[in-house]
Structures are given as structure tokens and as C-alpha cells.
Design an enzyme around this catalytic site. Structure first.
Site, PDB file in Angstrom:
ATOM      1  N   LYS A 167      26.361  35.831  82.949  1.00 26.13           N
ATOM      2  CA  LYS A 167      26.815  34.431  82.900  1.00 26.13           C
ATOM      3  C   LYS A 167      27.649  34.095  84.134  1.00 26.13           C
ATOM      4  O   LYS A 167      27.525  33.018  84.712  1.00 26.13           O
ATOM      5  CB  LYS A 167      27.632  34.195  81.629  1.00 26.13           C
ATOM      6  CG  LYS A 167      26.769  34.229  80.373  1.00 26.13           C
ATOM      7  CD  LYS A 167      27.612  34.157  79.120  1.00 26.13           C
ATOM      8  CE  LYS A 167      26.736  34.174  77.874  1.00 26.13           C
ATOM      9  NZ  LYS A 167      27.513  34.408  76.665  1.00 26.13           N
ATOM     10  N   LYS A 212      18.509  33.893  79.986  1.00 22.87           N
ATOM     11  CA  LYS A 212      19.279  34.021  81.228  1.00 22.87           C
ATOM     12  C   LYS A 212      18.543  34.792  82.326  1.00 22.87           C
ATOM     13  O   LYS A 212      18.998  34.827  83.464  1.00 22.87           O
ATOM     14  CB  LYS A 212      20.602  34.743  80.933  1.00 22.87           C
ATOM     15  CG  LYS A 212      21.573  33.918  80.119  1.00 22.87           C
ATOM     16  CD  LYS A 212      22.902  34.615  79.959  1.00 22.87           C
ATOM     17  CE  LYS A 212      22.948  35.507  78.744  1.00 22.87           C
ATOM     18  NZ  LYS A 212      22.954  34.825  77.441  1.00 22.87           N
TER      19      LYS A 212
END
Ligand code: ASP
Ligand code: MG
Length: 805
Positions: free
Chosen positions: A664, A560
Site C-alpha cells: 500500500k 493491488k
């Protein structure tokens, strides 16, 4: 009658020559009428040219000459006359330090004479009646030494006359390659000219077929030495063969096809060393349509003449080509825009300087008036000709080249036929050929993967790929190969694709590496359709993204970091991707394999106004609060079970602090073009303040200090409510300033979508204008090595699919 032509490699000492004699013997036994045309044996022509060069530069040429003689007389036949002539000529050249094209032709001609004499002698020894025929007595040419033009009418007369008086059953063994002027001076017809000689004889004698015995099975879709997937072509039309011959298929001399067409004589390419193979048949009728073959021409130079002042001037092109023609420089591919202000064309490498000088002389006064600014030379370029390519579908190979970072220097389509030529640098030639071949013949398209990270996700991915490789090849015609796998220290390479066996022996077979080694490896092996997979959890690996993209890799990432560091980097990465026409997919960044990012991307792109995204983003925290809400156990006990079952990070605080959920959420926000930074997310940290610092072991021993707070929260809820840790992107999402990113613990009705989530599932609710109060809900396992690896695999396939169009 059939004409059989044998090439140099077929006639080499040992197996070659012996097989040729057998082939001839078989045909005679069957009663076939044949005439042989032969090239010089082995590397005779090259050898003679080498000796000539040595003699010219005053080097000692005798040793090479001696070994030439030894080779040529290996079959107990001596060639005193030819050797004496060569000796005399070499001596002369070495004294003068120079030679003419005329002398050169006389020298190389001896290779064919020796060859024909020997073959005829050996046939006689086998009891086959045979005569040696010096083609200089049959073929009359002009005096363009080195590349002479045959005068067909007179040559035909002489040839017919000779063969009419030849007793039936006697096999003529004729020299290829050589002819003579009317004055009797020896000429040659250009390299590989024996093919041309054979075609001429076939024409003159109305042969029923010309059989060209080579050392390859026939004509391939591309040179099999360069393209391992190349396939043999069984049938070719004269036109197609002619295009191929003109563009570098060395089996065919450029002029070979023409004499065959008018008399409709089929040409069969056969392999001396594999005589059972049907080979390639070139004839007037073929049913196949479309692209037939790729040929390659190496060793060219691109000459560019530039000048604004030439705009609108008439006759510039004429001056250019006249200047070149006067110096006997042949031009192959020409490209020019609508005005005559600049022109580019190809010449042979060795003519490049001569061409430059010729143009500089011709345009000397224009330089002076600054009408011509420059004549530049780009040496070492090659041409790939796509024979059968029409312009309507040329975008396919073209796009494939661009995707693989090969930018053609020049493109040219034959106005008279379906044929497009692409000029690229020599060092890119092999890769370009493979890319185009894969695209056009799509026998199977190769996709080359480099996987970084051998942890649970990386390891599972490799396993999944190994298991699916065969099915993907079968169903999709994609040959997915893992060419490198690396952990942070070591990398295992195999340009042909790592095998399961090699992978199991990673430790012993891998070597320490830098990113550069991976990039150089891909270059060295001309690997196309490259995809780099980041299956690491590394905070620093993201530094490699841009170099990878710039070196031709598409990216797939489960990591990420790249999407959650500064927005500056986020944008820069996308800019570099665009510049390099590369893709970056990261579906597994949020919700593992669940099709979340793709869905949001599509909604957003299609103009659907997304108003809110809310959900349970973390499988770990989902498990924690689902279980805690449903049971009477204290919080610490549920947490302990989660830790012991491996649901958390080694330091569970990484989950509990909420940063992972925050990341996220940020990734989704940025999908909607919001320019938020990480520190703009309001994250509720689940760890009591006094436990946030300090060692893991200590933290793990104090878990019960969570209990009272969480018990209080749980009991303070309204009836039939449960606790959920959610990410929530809301507010006015049309602008960054008005958007809100929150990560927090909430109490929701038990029968709501969020309240019903079980186990370690993730859930995402996507609210949009058209869907109103009924959000799109995506729910399922949002964590775990198997689903994450599957999600990465999905991204890899998305990339390969996209490239198909
Ligand atoms: N011996 C000549 C060459 O090597 C002609 C031929 O082989 O066709 O070019
Ligand atoms: Mg040859």
C-alpha cells in the site's frame, strides 16, 4: 383529397392486405376522398430480381417463378397477361444469358401492375367503386432505366386530365414505382420509388395530405432493430426528413420530400399493422431543434486516390469526377485535405471495382510518372448520418466513439445543413450507432460491466449494484448492467444484463471460459462503455489487464498486484491506457473505500508539494495493536481473537509480515511519481524469525511464542504511549533516491492522532507544504467487504461520470 400509399409489406398476403382493405373501406365510409398508390406486394420486386438473376446465369428459375405466381394469385384473380409477358422475358434472358436495364424495368414493373390490379379488384368485390390505373399512362420520364427522371410538366398535365374525367367516388388504385418514356418504354424510379410516385401525384393533384402506410410506426431516432432505446419522432421538418431520406432512411425515397415542399403537403408515416398510432408527421413547421435522428447507409466502399505529384496540380478533382460520371458511378461522401494530393470518397460496394478501374485508366500516365501512387479500395464501410448535428457539439459523439475504440475512417459535415456523417467499418456500424445514440439522445447511457471475482468483495459488489441500479437510472440516466460475472473457472453471460435470478443460479448457468471468450462476447454483442472490475485476489489476473484495455475496457481494481509489481509494468500499463484512451481506477487499493488515492492524486496534480504520508494502513494490524495496547492480555490472546473473528488472512502471517502494508505504501509513493520497487521498502516483519516458515496449523499452535517479545516492547515504552504499526513515506520526496519507505512498529503518544485510533480503523496523515504541521487526516474503516465493494462502486461511477462530458 388524400393520397394513401401502401408499401409491399402492407400489401402482403393475409393480415397485411386484409387490413389495407379495411383501412380503405373505413375511409370511404367516412366520405373521405382518396387515391391509392401501391407498391408490389410482399417481396415481389426482390423475387422478380432473383428470378432474373437465375435466368441470366442459366440456372433453373422456373420453380421460383412458379411460387411467385402462386403467391400473387392467392386471391382468386389470375394475371395471364402479366405472367405471359414475364415468361417471355425470362425465357429471352435465359437464352441470351444477359439483359439490359430496359428489360429489367419491364420485368419488375409487373409487380406493381399485378398489385394495383388486385387491390382494385378486391375493392370492387367489397362494393367500392374502383379503377386500376397504370401510372405509365400518367408519368412521363426520361430513358434512364432503373432510376428514371420524371418530366413533371407533362406528367402533371396527364395526371390532372385523367383525374378530372374520373367519376366522383371512384377510387383510383395507381401503380407506384413505374413510368414510361415518351416512346412508351417502361421505366422505374429507383428502389422504394413508390413513395416518390405518391409524392408526385400528391403534388399534381394538390392533395391535402400524403399518408404513407408502412410496416413500422414511423421514423425513429435510429433503426429500432439496431438500437433498442430508439424512440419514435412525432414531428419532422421537410428539411430534416430530406436529410434522412438522402442518408438511408429506407421509408423515404430520396426524392420523396421535394414534390411535397412546394405545395406544402404534409406527409404522414403510418403503420398498417398499428393504425391507431399517430405515426410521424413531416411538415413545414416543427418546433423541435437539434439532433433528430441517426440514419445508416450500409454497403459502401471507400476509394482513396493518393499521390504526392498531384500537389498543386489544377483540375485533378474534375478529372476524378468526370471519369466516374462517365461510368455512371454515383459518389456519396467526399473528403479532401487542403491540397489535391489525396482524396477519399464513397461509392456503392458494387461500383467499387469499376471506380478503381476508371481512376486507374484516367490517371494511367500519372502512375507512370509516379505522380499518382495508388488507388485503394476499402470495401464494406457504412455511414452514420447525424441529422441535425452541428459542428459546435460534434465532439460529444466523436469522443464517445473514440472511447469505444471506433475510429471513424472519414468524417464529413454538410455545408448546407446541420448534418455530420461518420464513416466506419460495417462490422462496427451497430456498435457505433448505439454509442452515438446513447450519447446524443441520452435517453439512458448504457454502461456494461464485467466483474471478475465472486469472493466476498465481488459478491457484495454485485449485490450493491443490483440494489442501486434503479436509482442510478432514475437520477443519473445511466443504465448500469452487469453483462458478465466470473470466478476463476466459470463465467455467466447476458448481453442484456444479468438478472438477480440468473445470478443466484450462477453455478448452473455459468460456463467455463477464457479471457478471449469475454472479449469476443463483448464484440459480438457490440457492447459499448465497457468496464472490467478486478475483484479477485489473484496474483496472475493482472496478465489480463492489457488485453482488456486493448479491447476497449476501462478497468477498476481492488487488487493491488498491478500497482506493486515492477515499475516497468506499472509504466507499461499506463502507456497502454494512454494509447487506448482508457482509465484505470483503484481507490480501494489503499484504505478500502476511504477517498485516499483520489485525494493524493488531486493534491499532487494541482502542484501541492506532499512531504510525508504516514498512517495505519492495515485494519487487521490496527485492531491488533489498539487492543493489545489497551488491555492486559498477552499478545497471543489478542491475536487469537483476531484470527477467530476473521480479521486476518487464513494464514495470519500474510498480515504480520508487513508486506501488505508495504504494498500500500508503494502504491502511494508511485502516485507521487516515485519510481520505487517493492524491495526498496524497509519492512519490519512482526513474526519472530523461527516462526516464519512452516505450515499454518503449526504456526497457529505456537502463537504464545510471540508473547515475551511483545510484552517487553510494550513495557519499554514511555508513559502514556501506545504501539502502532505504521507505514511511513518520508525523506525528500522530490526524487526516488532520497525518498524513504518504511513499515514499522512505533510507540506514539496516546493523545496523538495515531494514538487515538480505535477498533480496526485506518488513518492516513498527509503532510504538505501548504498545510504545514497540520496534516490532512483521513480516517475510518479501511477494510471489510462492504466498504471495499462500495469503494469499487464509487470508481465505476467515477468512470461513468467522466464519460458524460
Ligand atoms: N417495389 C419497389 C421496390 O421494392 C418500389 C417500392 O416498393 O416502393 O423497390
Ligand atoms: Mg417497398
Amino acid at each position: 383529397m388524400k393520397i394513401l400509399k401502401f408499401g409491399g409489406k402492407s400489401l402482403a398476403n393475409g393480415k397485411g392486405l386484409e387490413t389495407v382493405l379495411e383501412i380503405v373501406e373505413q375511409k370511404i365510409k367516412k366520405g373521405e376522398a382518396i387515391t391509392l398508390v401501391v407498391s408490389a406486394r410482399g417481396n415481389a420486386t426482390d423475387d422478380l430480381l432473383e428470378i432474373l438473376e437465375k435466368a441470366t446465369s442459366g440456372e433453373s428459375y422456373l420453380p421460383v417463378f412458379e411460387s411467385f405466381k402462386t403467391y400473387q394469385k392467392a386471391y382468386s384473380l389470375d394475371f395471364p397477361q402479366e405472367f405471359a409477358l414475364l415468361e417471355k422475358l425470362f425465357e429471352g434472358v435465359s437464352l441470351l444469358g444477359d439483359y439490359s436495364d430496359k428489360i429489367k424495368d419491364q420485368i419488375v414493373a409487373q409487380g406493381e401492375i399485378i398489385s394495383a390490379k388486385l387491390v382494385s379488384y378486391l375493392l370492387e368485390k367489397k362494393g367500392i367503386s374502383s379503377v386500376f390505373v397504370d401510372s405509365r399512362t400518367l408519368l412521363v420520364s426520361d430513358n434512364h432505366f432503373g432510376n428514371a427522371q420524371v418530366k413533371e410538366a407533362i406528367s402533371e398535365q396527364k395526371t390532372k386530365a385523367f383525374f378530372e374525367q374520373l367519376p366522383k367516388g371512384t377510387v383510383a388504385v395507381v401503380t407506384g414505382f413505374i413510368a414510361a418514356t415518351e416512346k412508351g418504354e417502361t421505366t422505374t424510379l429507383g428502389r422504394n420509388g413508390s413513395n416518390y410516385s405518391a409524392a408526385l401525384f400528391a403534388n399534381f393533384l394538390q392533395a391535402e395530405e400524403l399518408q404513407n402506410f408502412t410496416h413500422v410506426n414511423g421514423i425513429y431516432t435510429a433503426n429500432p432493430d439496431w438500437v433498442s432505446e430508439a424512440q419514435i419522432i412525432r414531428n419532422l421538418s421537410y428539411q430534416e426528413a430530406n436529410e434522412l431520406a438522402n442518408f438511408g432512411a429506407t421509408i423515404l425515397h430520396a426524392k420523396t420530400i421535394i414534390p411535397l415542399i412546394s405545395k406544402n403537403i404534409p406527409l404522414r408515416i403510418l403503420n398498417t399493422f398499428n393504425a391507431d398510432d399517430a405515426g410521424t408527421l413531416i411538415h413545414s413547421q416543427t418546433t423541435e431543434k437539434g439532433i433528430r435522428s441517426l440514419s445508416v447507409l450500409e454497403g459502401n466502399a471507400l476509394i482513396i486516390l493518393e499521390g504526392r505529384g498531384l500537389l498543386g496540380q489544377v483540375g485533378v478533382d474534375a478529372r476524378i469526377f468526370r471519369a466516374l460520371a462517365q461510368r455512371n458511378i454515383s459518389v456519396s461522401i467526399i473528403s479532401q485535405g487542403s491540397s489535391e494530393r489525396g482524396i477519399g470518397f464513397l461509392v456503392a460496394n458494387q461500383d467499387a471495382e469499376k471506380a478503381k478501374k476508371a481512376l486507374e485508366e484516367e490517371f494511367e500516365s500519372d502512375f507512370y510518372t509516379k505522380d499518382v501512387s495508388e488507388v485503394s479500395v476499402v470495401k464494406n464501410v457504412g455511414v452514420i448520418s447525424i441529422v441535425g448535428q452541428d459542428m459546435a457539439t460534434f465532439h460529444k459523439p466523436y469522443n464517445a466513439l473514440i472511447r469505444n475504440q471506433i475510429i471513424p475512417l472519414l468524417i464529413n459535415n454538410a455545408v448546407t445543413g446541420n448534418n455530420v456523417s461518420v464513416v466506419v467499418y460495417n462490422h462496427q456500424l451497430q456498435k457505433a450507432l448505439n454509442v452515438i445514440h446513447g450519447e446524443i439522445f441520452s435517453i439512458s447511457k448504457r454502461v456494461n460491466l464485467v466483474i471478475f471475482g465472486r469472493g466476498t468483495v465481488g459478491g457484495t459488489l454485485v449485490k450493491q449494484i443490483f440494489e442501486a441500479q434503479e436509482a442510478i437510472l432514475l437520477r443519473k440516466n445511466i443504465s448500469l448492467r452487469i453483462v458478465a460475472v466470473a470466478n476463476s473457472a466459470k463465467c455467466l453471460f447476458n448481453p442484456k444484463g444479468i438478472t438477480t435470478n440468473e445470478y443466484q443460479n450462477f453455478e448452473t448457468l455459468s460456463q467455463s471460459y477464457q479471457l478471449e471468450d469475454v472479449i469476443n462476447f463483448a464484440k459480438k454483442h457490440h457492447l459499448e462503455n465497457l468496464i472490467a472490475v478486478d475483484a479477485t485476489a489473484s496474483k496472475t489476473f493482472v496478465e489480463n489487464y492489457i488485453p482488456l484495455i486493448e479491447n476497449g475496457f476501462d478497468l477498476v481494481s481492488a487488487n493491488k498486484i498491478a500497482n506493486t509489481v515492477s515499475y516497468d509494468f506499472y509504466q507499461k500499463l499506463r502507456r497502454v491506457l494512454k494509447e487506448n484512451q482508457k482509465q484505470y481506477l483503484y481507490e480501494t487499493n489503499v484504505g478500502a473505500g476511504l477517498p485516499l488515492i483520489d485525494t493524493i492524486k488531486l493534491l499532487h496534480l494541482s502542484g501541492e508539494n506532499i512531504t510525508r504520508i504516514k498512517g495505519i494502513f492495515s485494519g487487521t494490524l490496527s485492531y491488533l495493536f489498539n487492543t493489545f495496547s489497551d488491555s492486559d492480555k498477552p499478545f497471543s490472546e489478542v491475536l487469537r481473537t483476531a484470527i477467530d473473528s476473521g480479521y486476518t488472512e487464513p494464514d495470519p502471517r500474510e498480515d504480520l509480515c508487513g508486506n501488505d502494508v508495504g504494498r500500500k505504501l508503494l502504491i502511494l509513493a508511485r502516485e507521487l511519481d516515485l519510481e520505487n520497487e517493492f524491495d526498496q521498502i524497509a519492512i519490519q516483519n512482526l513474526i519472530p524469525e523461527h516462526l516464519r516458515e512452516g505450515k499454518v496449523e503449526e504456526f497457529l499452535s505456537r502463537l504464545n511464542e510471540f508473547d515475551s517479545d511483545y510484552q517487553e516492547i510494550k513495557e519499554g515504552q514511555e508513559p502514556n504511549h501506545v504501539l502502532r504499526y505504521v507505514g511511513d513515506l518520508h525523506g525528500d520526496l522530490s526524487r526516488t533516491e532520497t525518498s524513504r519507505l518504511e513499515v514499522k512498529l512505533v510507540s506514539v503518544p496516546k493523545d496523538s492522532a495515531l494514538g487515538q485510533v480505535k477498533g480496526a480503523d485506518s488513518i492516513f496523515e498527509i503532510y504538505t507544504e501548504s498545510y504545514g504541521n497540520h496534516p490532512i487526516v483521513i480516517q475510518g474503516a479501511g477494510a471489510g467487504a462492504a466498504v471495499t465493494a462500495r469503494g469499487i462502486f464509487g470508481d465505476i461511477l467515477r468512470l461513468t461520470e467522466r464519460d458524460r462530458n
